[in-house]
Design a protein around this motif. Structure first.
Motif, mmCIF file in Angstrom:
data_model
loop_
_atom_site.group_PDB
_atom_site.id
_atom_site.type_symbol
_atom_site.label_atom_id
_atom_site.label_comp_id
_atom_site.label_asym_id
_atom_site.label_seq_id
_atom_site.Cartn_x
_atom_site.Cartn_y
_atom_site.Cartn_z
ATOM 1 N N LYS A 185 9.087 -45.232 -72.748
ATOM 2 C CA LYS A 185 8.896 -45.144 -71.298
ATOM 3 C C LYS A 185 8.342 -46.452 -70.738
ATOM 4 O O LYS A 185 8.776 -46.913 -69.664
ATOM 5 N N THR A 186 7.415 -47.065 -71.461
ATOM 6 C CA THR A 186 6.858 -48.342 -71.012
ATOM 7 C C THR A 186 7.919 -49.428 -71.040
ATOM 8 O O THR A 186 7.982 -50.276 -70.137
ATOM 9 N N VAL A 187 8.779 -49.398 -72.053
ATOM 10 C CA VAL A 187 9.889 -50.359 -72.112
ATOM 11 C C VAL A 187 10.779 -50.196 -70.891
ATOM 12 O O VAL A 187 11.156 -51.181 -70.239
ATOM 13 N N GLU A 188 11.118 -48.965 -70.566
ATOM 14 C CA GLU A 188 11.970 -48.708 -69.407
ATOM 15 C C GLU A 188 11.330 -49.241 -68.122
ATOM 16 O O GLU A 188 12.009 -49.837 -67.276
ATOM 17 N N THR A 189 10.034 -49.041 -68.006
ATOM 18 C CA THR A 189 9.318 -49.529 -66.822
ATOM 19 C C THR A 189 9.377 -51.048 -66.745
ATOM 20 O O THR A 189 9.621 -51.623 -65.667
ATOM 21 N N HIS A 190 9.156 -51.724 -67.883
ATOM 22 C CA HIS A 190 9.199 -53.190 -67.902
ATOM 23 C C HIS A 190 10.601 -53.707 -67.581
ATOM 24 O O HIS A 190 10.753 -54.691 -66.841
ATOM 25 N N VAL A 191 11.623 -53.065 -68.133
ATOM 26 C CA VAL A 191 12.998 -53.512 -67.877
ATOM 27 C C VAL A 191 13.325 -53.383 -66.393
ATOM 28 O O VAL A 191 13.912 -54.297 -65.795
ATOM 29 N N SER A 192 12.936 -52.274 -65.798
ATOM 30 C CA SER A 192 13.175 -52.081 -64.365
ATOM 31 C C SER A 192 12.486 -53.172 -63.545
ATOM 32 O O SER A 192 13.054 -53.707 -62.590
ATOM 33 N N SER A 193 11.257 -53.499 -63.941
ATOM 34 C CA SER A 193 10.504 -54.531 -63.241
ATOM 35 C C SER A 193 11.165 -55.901 -63.401
ATOM 36 O O SER A 193 11.271 -56.669 -62.437
ATOM 37 N N VAL A 194 11.624 -56.204 -64.617
ATOM 38 C CA VAL A 194 12.281 -57.488 -64.875
ATOM 39 C C VAL A 194 13.550 -57.614 -64.035
ATOM 40 O O VAL A 194 13.794 -58.642 -63.387
ATOM 41 N N LEU A 195 14.371 -56.574 -64.039
ATOM 42 C CA LEU A 195 15.616 -56.605 -63.268
ATOM 43 C C LEU A 195 15.333 -56.782 -61.779
ATOM 44 O O LEU A 195 16.020 -57.547 -61.087
ATOM 45 N N ARG A 196 14.312 -56.096 -61.289
ATOM 46 C CA ARG A 196 13.965 -56.213 -59.867
ATOM 47 C C ARG A 196 13.488 -57.620 -59.522
ATOM 48 O O ARG A 196 13.934 -58.231 -58.538
ATOM 49 N N LYS A 197 12.585 -58.180 -60.351
ATOM 50 C CA LYS A 197 12.025 -59.503 -60.067
ATOM 51 C C LYS A 197 13.086 -60.601 -60.157
ATOM 52 O O LYS A 197 13.029 -61.593 -59.424
ATOM 53 N N LEU A 198 14.034 -60.444 -61.078
ATOM 54 C CA LEU A 198 15.061 -61.468 -61.260
ATOM 55 C C LEU A 198 16.313 -61.182 -60.430
ATOM 56 O O LEU A 198 17.285 -61.937 -60.484
ATOM 57 N N GLN A 199 16.264 -60.086 -59.665
ATOM 58 C CA GLN A 199 17.370 -59.690 -58.785
ATOM 59 C C GLN A 199 18.672 -59.510 -59.581
ATOM 60 O O GLN A 199 19.740 -60.008 -59.204
ATOM 61 N N LEU A 200 18.547 -58.798 -60.699
ATOM 62 C CA LEU A 200 19.693 -58.479 -61.543
ATOM 63 C C LEU A 200 19.895 -56.967 -61.524
ATOM 64 O O LEU A 200 18.973 -56.214 -61.209
ATOM 65 N N SER A 201 21.106 -56.526 -61.876
ATOM 66 C CA SER A 201 21.412 -55.099 -61.727
ATOM 67 C C SER A 201 21.684 -54.373 -63.037
ATOM 68 O O SER A 201 21.821 -53.149 -63.041
ATOM 69 N N SER A 202 21.783 -55.110 -64.177
ATOM 70 C CA SER A 202 22.123 -54.444 -65.425
ATOM 71 C C SER A 202 21.659 -55.247 -66.630
ATOM 72 O O SER A 202 21.327 -56.437 -66.512
ATOM 73 N N ARG A 203 21.653 -54.592 -67.789
ATOM 74 C CA ARG A 203 21.314 -55.286 -69.037
ATOM 75 C C ARG A 203 22.324 -56.400 -69.308
ATOM 76 O O ARG A 203 21.967 -57.454 -69.832
ATOM 77 N N HIS A 204 23.589 -56.154 -68.968
ATOM 78 C CA HIS A 204 24.624 -57.177 -69.184
ATOM 79 C C HIS A 204 24.301 -58.439 -68.390
ATOM 80 O O HIS A 204 24.384 -59.554 -68.913
ATOM 81 N N GLU A 205 23.922 -58.281 -67.133
ATOM 82 C CA GLU A 205 23.561 -59.439 -66.313
ATOM 83 C C GLU A 205 22.318 -60.135 -66.860
ATOM 84 O O GLU A 205 22.215 -61.366 -66.826
ATOM 85 N N LEU A 206 21.366 -59.327 -67.361
ATOM 86 C CA LEU A 206 20.149 -59.905 -67.922
ATOM 87 C C LEU A 206 20.467 -60.756 -69.149
ATOM 88 O O LEU A 206 19.937 -61.862 -69.311
ATOM 89 N N THR A 207 21.357 -60.257 -70.012
ATOM 90 C CA THR A 207 21.748 -61.009 -71.201
ATOM 91 C C THR A 207 22.412 -62.321 -70.813
ATOM 92 O O THR A 207 22.119 -63.377 -71.387
ATOM 93 N N ARG A 208 23.287 -62.264 -69.849
ATOM 94 C CA ARG A 208 23.961 -63.485 -69.403
ATOM 95 C C ARG A 208 22.967 -64.457 -68.768
ATOM 96 O O ARG A 208 23.025 -65.664 -69.010
#
Length: 216
Positions: A185-208
């Motif tokens: 659950k904490t991982v999910e929270t961090h991932v959501s925060s990372v995507l929001r801060k970096l203005q990304l929409s998916s894990r695929h975009e984050l990897t790229r």
């Protein structure tokens, strides 16, 4: 080489067991005059002992390796800094080199290689593991936009950076949780925060995003 000729080293890492291992690997090839586990301890030890070389971890309580170098400043100009870290991420390499370290090697280095790196850095050489040297060359050549990478990463906490890097490397949430000793659950929270801060929409975009910036 006699005892009085040995290079004097301060060992800085927040894991006592790792420091013990490094001592054992180095044997009597250098003289470890002090150890430190955080930024404040490191600064005090360096200013007191004025060693030839500081073996410096990148991530430390109270700041990081670059913060140690910044706080010591020019007060110990004879001391050289060699980063010794588990991280091979571009932003860690570039950040500590920009801070003033003369080299950067990863913790899978052998004892003999580490002794050689310490001696070379003490003599004025710049020493890098081969893959890491490429990051530094790319940064100076302008291939890696260092200022932009720093700006992007400044939005993330240190834990968010750790989660981001593992997710970008293809780890499942459960694997990230196990690696960092946190809940899924904490991982999910961090991932959501990372995507929001970096203005990304998916894990695929984050990897790229991470791949483009040499962060994985």
């Amino acid at each position: 080489m006699t005892a009085t000729d040995l290079l004097r080293v301060v060992l800085v890492d927040d894991h006592a067991m790792f420091r013990t291992g490094v001592r054992a690997e180095l044997g009597g090839a250098v003289e470890i005059v002090a150890e430190a586990g955080d930024v404040d301890e490191a600064v005090a030890a360096i200013e007191r002992h004025r060693p030839d070389v500081v073996l410096l971890d990148v991530h430390l309580p109270g700041g990081g390796g670059a913060e140690v170098i910044r706080r010591v400043g020019t007060r110990v100009p004879e001391t050289k800094f060699l980063a010794l870290s588990v991280s091979d991420a571009a932003e860690d390499v570039i950040g500590v080199i920009r801070g003033g370290a003369r080299g950067y090697v990863t913790k899978n280095i052998t004892g003999a290689e580490l002794v050689d790196a310490i001696r070379r850095v003490s003599g004025g050489d710049a020493v890098f593991s081969p893959r890491l040297a490429g990051f530094v060359l790319d940064a100076f050549a302008g291939t890696i936009e260092v200022a932009q990478v720093d700006s992007d990463l400044d939005r993330l906490t240190e834990r968010e950076r750790e989660v981001m890097r593992l997710i970008a490397r293809g780890y499942a949430y459960k694997e990230v949780a196990k690696e960092l000793f946190i809940s899924v659950k904490t991982v999910e929270t961090h991932v959501s925060s990372v995507l929001r801060k970096l203005q990304l929409s998916s894990r695929h975009e984050l990897t790229r995003w991470a791949s483009d910036r040499r962060l994985i």
